[in-house]
Design a protein around this motif. Sequence first.
Motif, mmCIF file in Angstrom:
data_model
loop_
_atom_site.group_PDB
_atom_site.id
_atom_site.type_symbol
_atom_site.label_atom_id
_atom_site.label_comp_id
_atom_site.label_asym_id
_atom_site.label_seq_id
_atom_site.Cartn_x
_atom_site.Cartn_y
_atom_site.Cartn_z
ATOM 1 N N GLY A 15 0.792 -1.220 0.000
ATOM 2 C CA GLY A 15 0.000 0.000 0.000
ATOM 3 C C GLY A 15 0.825 1.270 0.000
ATOM 4 N N THR A 16 2.050 1.188 -0.500
ATOM 5 C CA THR A 16 2.954 2.345 -0.512
ATOM 6 C C THR A 16 2.795 3.124 -1.813
ATOM 7 O OG1 THR A 16 4.569 1.144 0.843
ATOM 8 C CG2 THR A 16 5.358 3.082 -0.359
ATOM 9 N N ARG A 17 2.415 4.396 -1.701
ATOM 10 C CA ARG A 17 2.318 5.225 -2.901
ATOM 11 C C ARG A 17 3.722 5.525 -3.426
ATOM 12 N NH1 ARG A 17 0.647 10.194 -2.832
ATOM 13 N NH2 ARG A 17 1.327 10.568 -0.683
ATOM 14 N N PHE A 18 3.811 5.773 -4.729
ATOM 15 C CA PHE A 18 5.106 6.088 -5.332
ATOM 16 C C PHE A 18 4.897 6.919 -6.592
ATOM 17 C CE2 PHE A 18 3.687 1.921 -6.771
ATOM 18 C CZ PHE A 18 3.836 1.964 -8.146
ATOM 19 N N ALA A 19 5.970 7.473 -7.092
ATOM 20 C CA ALA A 19 5.943 8.211 -8.361
ATOM 21 C C ALA A 19 6.973 7.597 -9.296
ATOM 22 C CB ALA A 19 6.242 9.690 -8.140
ATOM 23 N N VAL A 20 6.605 7.478 -10.564
ATOM 24 C CA VAL A 20 7.495 6.911 -11.573
ATOM 25 C C VAL A 20 7.890 8.011 -12.553
ATOM 26 C CG1 VAL A 20 7.764 5.219 -13.419
ATOM 27 C CG2 VAL A 20 6.434 4.639 -11.380
ATOM 28 N N PRO A 31 22.348 10.277 -22.085
ATOM 29 C CA PRO A 31 22.891 9.042 -21.536
ATOM 30 C C PRO A 31 21.893 7.900 -21.460
ATOM 31 C CG PRO A 31 22.503 10.625 -19.793
ATOM 32 C CD PRO A 31 22.275 11.348 -21.092
ATOM 33 N N LYS A 32 20.609 8.190 -21.407
ATOM 34 C CA LYS A 32 19.585 7.150 -21.321
ATOM 35 C C LYS A 32 18.612 7.286 -22.484
ATOM 36 C CE LYS A 32 20.490 5.177 -17.209
ATOM 37 N NZ LYS A 32 20.556 3.727 -16.931
ATOM 38 N N GLN A 33 18.031 6.174 -22.876
ATOM 39 C CA GLN A 33 17.076 6.159 -23.977
ATOM 40 C C GLN A 33 15.640 6.239 -23.447
ATOM 41 O OE1 GLN A 33 17.675 6.092 -27.463
ATOM 42 N NE2 GLN A 33 19.626 6.750 -26.612
ATOM 43 N N PRO A 34 14.672 6.621 -24.295
ATOM 44 C CA PRO A 34 13.275 6.601 -23.869
ATOM 45 C C PRO A 34 12.907 5.247 -23.289
ATOM 46 C CG PRO A 34 13.472 7.719 -25.966
ATOM 47 C CD PRO A 34 14.837 7.138 -25.663
ATOM 48 N N GLY A 35 12.181 5.288 -22.175
ATOM 49 C CA GLY A 35 11.808 4.066 -21.482
ATOM 50 C C GLY A 35 12.564 3.872 -20.188
ATOM 51 N N ALA A 36 13.740 4.499 -20.051
ATOM 52 C CA ALA A 36 14.468 4.415 -18.789
ATOM 53 C C ALA A 36 13.611 5.016 -17.679
ATOM 54 C CB ALA A 36 15.795 5.153 -18.892
ATOM 55 N N ALA A 37 13.659 4.447 -16.500
ATOM 56 C CA ALA A 37 12.742 4.876 -15.445
ATOM 57 C C ALA A 37 13.396 4.879 -14.074
ATOM 58 C CB ALA A 37 11.500 3.981 -15.425
ATOM 59 N N MET A 38 12.870 5.749 -13.233
ATOM 60 C CA MET A 38 13.284 5.867 -11.838
ATOM 61 C C MET A 38 12.013 6.045 -11.014
ATOM 62 S SD MET A 38 15.596 8.994 -10.325
ATOM 63 C CE MET A 38 15.110 9.819 -8.814
ATOM 64 N N ALA A 39 11.952 5.441 -9.856
ATOM 65 C CA ALA A 39 10.767 5.555 -9.014
ATOM 66 C C ALA A 39 11.159 5.994 -7.608
ATOM 67 C CB ALA A 39 10.013 4.226 -8.959
ATOM 68 N N VAL A 40 10.272 6.749 -6.990
ATOM 69 C CA VAL A 40 10.485 7.250 -5.629
ATOM 70 C C VAL A 40 9.245 6.907 -4.812
ATOM 71 C CG1 VAL A 40 10.898 9.284 -4.195
ATOM 72 C CG2 VAL A 40 11.903 9.150 -6.489
ATOM 73 N N GLN A 65 7.302 16.074 -5.433
ATOM 74 C CA GLN A 65 6.257 17.061 -5.723
ATOM 75 C C GLN A 65 5.008 16.377 -6.272
ATOM 76 O OE1 GLN A 65 7.404 20.282 -8.442
ATOM 77 N NE2 GLN A 65 5.420 20.055 -9.464
ATOM 78 N N ALA A 66 5.203 15.421 -7.203
ATOM 79 C CA ALA A 66 4.066 14.713 -7.780
ATOM 80 C C ALA A 66 3.312 13.913 -6.726
ATOM 81 C CB ALA A 66 4.547 13.788 -8.900
ATOM 82 N N LEU A 67 4.041 13.337 -5.788
ATOM 83 C CA LEU A 67 3.391 12.590 -4.712
ATOM 84 C C LEU A 67 2.570 13.520 -3.819
ATOM 85 C CD1 LEU A 67 6.236 10.115 -3.712
ATOM 86 C CD2 LEU A 67 3.953 9.481 -4.519
ATOM 87 N N GLU A 68 3.077 14.719 -3.606
ATOM 88 C CA GLU A 68 2.378 15.677 -2.738
ATOM 89 C C GLU A 68 1.145 16.261 -3.423
ATOM 90 O OE1 GLU A 68 3.247 19.908 -0.414
ATOM 91 O OE2 GLU A 68 4.911 18.686 -1.153
ATOM 92 N N THR A 69 1.298 16.625 -4.690
ATOM 93 C CA THR A 69 0.185 17.268 -5.400
ATOM 94 C C THR A 69 -0.757 16.263 -6.044
ATOM 95 O OG1 THR A 69 1.420 17.405 -7.487
ATOM 96 C CG2 THR A 69 1.659 19.240 -5.914
ATOM 97 N N ARG A 100 4.795 10.535 -13.055
ATOM 98 C CA ARG A 100 3.395 10.209 -12.756
ATOM 99 C C ARG A 100 3.266 9.642 -11.352
ATOM 100 N NH1 ARG A 100 3.491 5.285 -17.264
ATOM 101 N NH2 ARG A 100 5.736 5.177 -17.237
ATOM 102 N N PRO A 101 2.397 10.211 -10.518
ATOM 103 C CA PRO A 101 2.163 9.635 -9.194
ATOM 104 C C PRO A 101 1.306 8.381 -9.320
ATOM 105 C CG PRO A 101 0.701 11.492 -9.540
ATOM 106 C CD PRO A 101 1.593 11.416 -10.758
ATOM 107 N N VAL A 102 1.565 7.401 -8.500
ATOM 108 C CA VAL A 102 0.802 6.151 -8.520
ATOM 109 C C VAL A 102 0.232 5.913 -7.126
ATOM 110 C CG1 VAL A 102 0.871 3.663 -8.939
ATOM 111 C CG2 VAL A 102 2.287 5.197 -10.321
ATOM 112 N N ALA A 103 -1.082 5.908 -7.045
ATOM 113 C CA ALA A 103 -1.773 5.681 -5.774
ATOM 114 C C ALA A 103 -2.553 4.371 -5.851
ATOM 115 C CB ALA A 103 -2.688 6.858 -5.457
ATOM 116 N N GLU A 104 -3.378 4.128 -4.825
ATOM 117 C CA GLU A 104 -4.076 2.853 -4.697
ATOM 118 C C GLU A 104 -4.893 2.484 -5.936
ATOM 119 O OE1 GLU A 104 -3.966 5.259 -2.576
ATOM 120 O OE2 GLU A 104 -3.245 4.486 -0.654
ATOM 121 N N ALA A 105 -5.492 3.479 -6.588
ATOM 122 C CA ALA A 105 -6.357 3.196 -7.725
ATOM 123 C C ALA A 105 -5.604 2.582 -8.901
ATOM 124 C CB ALA A 105 -7.063 4.479 -8.172
#
Length: 420
Positions: A15-20, A31-40, A65-69, A100-105
């Motif tokens: 149940g941990t919210r995160f942003a990708v 240095p990175k190509q489209p599709g590279a990702a980091m999550a917080v 910021q995305a997680l907060e807003t 993009r923020p990711v929540a329960e939904a």
Amino acid sequence: MRDILETLDGWCATGTRFAVASVIGTWSSSPKQPGAAMAVSESGEVVGSVSGGCVEAAVYELARQALETREAVTETFGVADEDAFAVGLTCGGTLEIFVRPVAEAQFAQWSALAAAVREGRQASMATALSGASAGACVLVRDDGRVTGSLGECDLDAQALARMQRLSPSGPLGESCPGSGWAASADEPSAGWSGASAGAEAAMSKDGSQARDFPAMALLDNGVTRERLPDGTPLFLESFTEPPRLLVFGAIDYAGALARIGAFLGYRVTVCDARPVFATPARFPDAHEVVVDWPHRWLSGTRVDRRTVICVLTHDPKFDIPLLEVALHTDAAYIGAMGSRRTHEDRLRRLRDAGVDERALARLRSPIGLDLGGRTPEETAVSIAAEVIAMREGGTGRSLTETLAPIHALRASASLVSQRL
């Protein structure tokens, strides 16, 4: 993306919210190509990377910021060469990042994506980049299972139309349509066989439940951007099963090649007709160890235009019938170990067996690049380097001797084996 999915699935389970944060566009020497990702995560934990360290700190703040807003955000990072130590890319390139923020939904979509990749299934995800639905996503698997929604049935149907192709596995170097806007964004692709009305009927009104959709061939493993008829921009991410590395000959060189192949993201099979040598204990890094005559096994297994075949037996009774089969497959790379004298004898035998010159021209022998190495590990690096150079259109030369941009987008380059 692929490398962080298990962590994201774990966050969803707790149940941990995160942003990708995803790279959705690049220019110049990025240095990175489209599709590279980091999550917080909402607790501040970080996985993945979008720039190899150049702008991670700034992207981290965007994710917080995305997680907060609870709102998605797009940011472009670039830096002129004379300002190379400002916050940005010291290489002088430019990255466009979507957070993009990711929540329960949306936990169900991300868990379903992680499960599909874990099971080796094909899956594609479409995410809206702007507008009222920015950050919303819809996921479709190769069995037709659809999860999530962009908010409207029409948008979902149009997105699903773009997440399919007639062929699920494109040729090496042709599977990534690129990172720019698609030229034919106003119409579904030519291979689309389902009408929008049918797709809409299969979807619930609010899009909150998983739905069944006619099974479809998905975009090849890679990313692209498209714009729907109403102007909604989409970021499409597609995941297929890993490409295959088929290693013939249960020798010490095969063990080293299996290790580096697995490291590079291939699904590795080692095959040999001798049961005393072809054992899982001797090849712990291989996903599969097969005891069978190589040519017979290869004739019955799946080979596509991403498959790499390495023949390390250098024994005519194995090599010749095996290469006769291999050279008539769609494999992206076919290499054979042996001295130059062995190579000449091998060519003679293959010609005598009726293999034509066009097929013989596909054979990389002696296998690998000239790195001067001798050990099994050094030889494996040499072979892997040649595979990468062929896949990405590289020269195989020292970068010191070349003048072209290091991360130049080559005509033959693809994201097929890049682990999204």
